[in-house]
Scaffold this motif. Structure first.
Motif, PDB file in Angstrom:
ATOM      1  N   TYR A 192       8.743  23.973  26.496  1.00 34.95           N
ATOM      2  CA  TYR A 192       7.359  24.408  26.299  1.00 34.95           C
ATOM      3  C   TYR A 192       6.681  24.656  27.637  1.00 34.95           C
ATOM      4  CZ  TYR A 192       7.600  23.825  21.332  1.00 34.95           C
ATOM      5  OH  TYR A 192       7.943  23.983  20.010  1.00 34.95           O
ATOM      6  N   ASP A 193       5.710  25.555  27.594  1.00 32.29           N
ATOM      7  CA  ASP A 193       5.066  26.010  28.821  1.00 32.29           C
ATOM      8  C   ASP A 193       3.722  25.341  29.091  1.00 32.29           C
ATOM      9  OD1 ASP A 193       6.449  28.684  27.402  1.00 32.29           O
ATOM     10  OD2 ASP A 193       6.916  28.397  29.527  1.00 32.29           O
ATOM     11  N   ALA A 228       1.444  21.609  22.102  1.00 32.26           N
ATOM     12  CA  ALA A 228       2.185  22.369  23.107  1.00 32.26           C
ATOM     13  C   ALA A 228       2.282  23.819  22.676  1.00 32.26           C
ATOM     14  CB  ALA A 228       3.583  21.782  23.286  1.00 32.26           C
ATOM     15  N   GLU A 232      11.018  19.245  24.043  1.00 30.89           N
ATOM     16  CA  GLU A 232       9.787  19.279  24.841  1.00 30.89           C
ATOM     17  C   GLU A 232       9.988  20.076  26.121  1.00 30.89           C
ATOM     18  OE1 GLU A 232       8.486  15.933  27.050  1.00 30.89           O
ATOM     19  OE2 GLU A 232      10.375  14.857  26.859  1.00 30.89           O
ATOM     20  N   SER A 234       3.213  23.732  18.678  1.00 31.60           N
ATOM     21  CA  SER A 234       3.885  22.560  18.119  1.00 31.60           C
ATOM     22  C   SER A 234       3.106  21.305  18.464  1.00 31.60           C
ATOM     23  CB  SER A 234       5.313  22.438  18.671  1.00 31.60           C
ATOM     24  OG  SER A 234       6.127  23.496  18.238  1.00 31.60           O
ATOM     25  N   LYS A 284       4.326  27.547  23.405  1.00 31.62           N
ATOM     26  CA  LYS A 284       5.541  28.157  23.929  1.00 31.62           C
ATOM     27  C   LYS A 284       5.290  29.646  24.146  1.00 31.62           C
ATOM     28  CE  LYS A 284       9.873  28.996  24.848  1.00 31.62           C
ATOM     29  NZ  LYS A 284      10.378  28.675  26.204  1.00 31.62           N
ATOM     30  N   GLY A 323       8.504  27.465  17.439  1.00 25.55           N
ATOM     31  CA  GLY A 323       8.853  26.937  18.740  1.00 25.55           C
ATOM     32  C   GLY A 323      10.054  26.013  18.666  1.00 25.55           C
ATOM     33  N   TYR A 357       1.077  32.683  20.834  1.00 20.58           N
ATOM     34  CA  TYR A 357       1.866  31.505  21.171  1.00 20.58           C
ATOM     35  C   TYR A 357       2.232  30.706  19.924  1.00 20.58           C
ATOM     36  CZ  TYR A 357       0.387  32.108  26.032  1.00 20.58           C
ATOM     37  OH  TYR A 357       0.170  32.585  27.298  1.00 20.58           O
ATOM     38  N   ALA A 383       6.066  22.251  13.985  1.00 19.24           N
ATOM     39  CA  ALA A 383       5.963  23.543  14.666  1.00 19.24           C
ATOM     40  C   ALA A 383       5.346  24.570  13.725  1.00 19.24           C
ATOM     41  CB  ALA A 383       7.342  24.017  15.125  1.00 19.24           C
ATOM     42  N   TRP A 387       0.824  22.181  27.857  1.00 19.35           N
ATOM     43  CA  TRP A 387       0.609  20.922  27.169  1.00 19.35           C
ATOM     44  C   TRP A 387      -0.846  20.480  27.301  1.00 19.35           C
ATOM     45  CZ3 TRP A 387       4.371  18.417  24.415  1.00 19.35           C
ATOM     46  CH2 TRP A 387       5.691  18.857  24.604  1.00 19.35           C
TER      47      TRP A 387
END
Length: 126
Positions: free
Chosen positions: A113-114, A97, A110, A35, A99, A106, A32, A50, A116
């Motif tokens: 992103y997947d 975060a 915001e 960031s 991604k 990344g 992944y 990032a 957090w």
């Protein structure tokens, strides 16, 4: 699935330093891009920095370039944000975060992103 937990925030005087940490769960953490974002209540999260999967490529917002450093330790499932020469305007809640599904750095938005974390408060006094 990745779970993220930030720590290391606090109150610091202008000119001081902090190191934020982001602990990640999951065996695929190293795949992944990561960031850091910051957010003032009531506003969207703003991109800060990032880092790609292997930690070699980085990118910073202009406002923090030269003062902040993003890094990661994939063996420990950790991401860090070293914050030097802090200014009162750096006061924010900071989030890490992750991604999924890309190589490289990344995105700056915001919304892309997947995963957090819950955020950690940084307050810089003048």
């Amino acid at each position: 699935q990745v779970q993220l937990v930030e720590s290391g925030g606090g109150l610091v005087q202008a000119g001081g330093s902090l190191r934020l940490s982001c602990a990640a769960s999951g065996r695929t953490f190293s795949s992944y891009p990561m960031s850091w974002f910051s957010q003032v209540p009531g506003k969207e999260r703003e991109f800060v920095a990032a880092l790609n999967c292997n930690g070699i490529s980085t990118f910073y917002a202009n406002s923090v370039k030269g003062r902040f450093t993003i890094s990661r330790d994939n063996a420990k499932n950790m991401v860090y944000l070293r914050m030097n020469s802090l200014k009162p305007e750096d006061t924010d809640v900071y989030y890490c975060a992750a991604k999924a599904g890309i190589n490289g750095l990344g995105p700056r938005s915001e919304h892309e992103y997947d995963y957090w974390g819950q955020g950690t408060q940084v307050t810089v006094s003048s």
